[in-house]
Design an enzyme around this catalytic site. Structure first.
Site, PDB file in Angstrom:
ATOM      1  N   CYS A  86      39.219  36.039  33.142  1.00 44.38           N
ATOM      2  CA  CYS A  86      38.718  35.079  33.433  1.00 44.38           C
ATOM      3  C   CYS A  86      37.018  35.119  32.934  1.00 44.38           C
ATOM      4  O   CYS A  86      36.919  35.140  31.811  1.00 44.38           O
ATOM      5  CB  CYS A  86      38.521  34.915  35.074  1.00 44.38           C
ATOM      6  N   HIS A 196      44.403  35.412  36.583  1.00 44.25           N
ATOM      7  CA  HIS A 196      43.846  36.459  37.628  1.00 44.25           C
ATOM      8  C   HIS A 196      45.321  37.473  38.049  1.00 44.25           C
ATOM      9  O   HIS A 196      45.554  37.293  39.081  1.00 44.25           O
ATOM     10  CB  HIS A 196      43.235  36.019  38.617  1.00 44.25           C
ATOM     11  N   GLU A 198      45.111  40.388  39.008  1.00 38.68           N
ATOM     12  CA  GLU A 198      44.931  41.112  40.158  1.00 38.68           C
ATOM     13  C   GLU A 198      45.082  40.478  41.474  1.00 38.68           C
ATOM     14  O   GLU A 198      44.986  41.093  42.667  1.00 38.68           O
ATOM     15  CB  GLU A 198      43.424  41.692  40.156  1.00 38.68           C
TER      16      GLU A 198
END
Lengths: 226, 85
Positions: A86, A196, A198
């Protein structure tokens, strides 16, 4: 395996990144601050998401000129793996470590949603645990994720297998050229991506499709160390 | 020779061929306000920079360096430097 997460003023996904690396890799990452001129010995350097310096000037522009970025560049040149997610992806393009640029979303609005991604090039240390062409789920949350590169650069990126992920099944949320969601550098040791991974690593997140990215790169590192 | 003070205006605009969704939205808004005949809007940035330098040429060189290193992303943007005072 030594991973280092670099923190900048305005980061807000650093905690999620630290948690993902600690959970999946088994060891908490080292931390570095944007003013550091040296990085701890690292096999993987991560630039997390957020709004460094308030996105002033251009997203990631000021962070890309922070003192720590010289150390990141030097490490990348030596073959150390660098992951930017990002805002981290925006920093890597602004720093010239990845080709192209990330512009304002075509729809002009901030998008926070789940998209589908195609794993395009899986012959890489970041993506090897995905199947080639496999479609996975992943969340996005950004205002400036519209990937742009001039015709010549785009041809190189496509021709060299530097496209890591594409938005799939019509879920391109931002107008990115060729539905590009993530790119490698020419050597394949630097990856930037808007989604993302994660934030999708365990059932409590509603899925774990992002997990294999970390298993890939952290597993590669563990294998190297053995 | 003592340094002189200069006022400069730096203009950063998107390169031709780079899609400008903000410009497009502004163009649409102008149309909705009944401004007819608008055939294009491109949004850019203006920086008014005060600086000291030994000469106008030196000031321009410094400003060019600022654009290359920070003010513009030359992947997508062009810049112009003008000494205004």
């Amino acid at each position: 395996m030594k991973a280092t997460v670099v923190q900048f003023p305005g980061c807000n996904r650093d905690r999620d990144m630290i948690a993902a690396i600690a959970k999946i890799g088994g060891t908490a990452p080292q931390l570095a601050w944007h003013t550091d001129t040296e990085l701890p010995d690292s096999d993987l350097i991560v630039l997390p998401g957020g709004f460094s310096h308030g996105d002033y000037l251009r997203a990631g522009a000021i962070a890309a000129r922070a003192p720590v970025m010289d150390a990141v560049r030097a490490a990348a040149d030596k073959g150390v793996r660098v992951l930017g997610v990002c805002n981290g992806f925006q920093m890597l393009t602004e720093a010239g470590l990845l080709p192209g640029s990330l512009m304002r979303n075509a729809g002009l609005t901030f998008v926070c949603k789940e998209v589908m991604l195609e794993a395009v090039n899986t012959d890489n240390m970041f993506t090897e645990r995905y199947g080639k062409g496999e479609i996975i789920r992943c969340p996005v949350a950004h205002h400036d994720g519209n990937y742009f590169a001039d015709e010549k650069t785009l041809k190189q990126v496509e021709g060299n297998g530097q496209v890591a992920f594409r938005y799939a099944n019509g879920t391109n949320p931002n107008g990115s050229l060729n539905d590009i969601a993530g790119v490698f550098n020419a050597y394949g040791n630097v990856l930037g991506m808007m989604p993302h991974p994660e934030n999708l690593i365990e059932p409590a997140h509603g899925g774990a499709d992002g997990r294999r990215l970390f298993e890939s790169v952290l597993g590669v590192l563990q294998r190297d160390a053995a | 020779m003592a340094d002189k003070e200069f006022k400069a205006r730096v203009t950063v605009t998107l390169k031709n061929g780079v899609l400008d969704p903000q410009g497009k939205a502004i163009e649409g808004a102008l149309e909705s306000l009944d401004f007819n005949g608008v055939s294009g809007v491109r949004q850019g940035k203006v920086f008014d920079v005060n600086l000291t330098a030994s000469s106008e040429k030196a000031a321009e060189d410094t400003l060019g360096g600022m654009c290359e290193k920070l003010l513009a992303n030359t992947v997508i943007e062009d810049y112009a430097v003008e000494i205004v005072g």
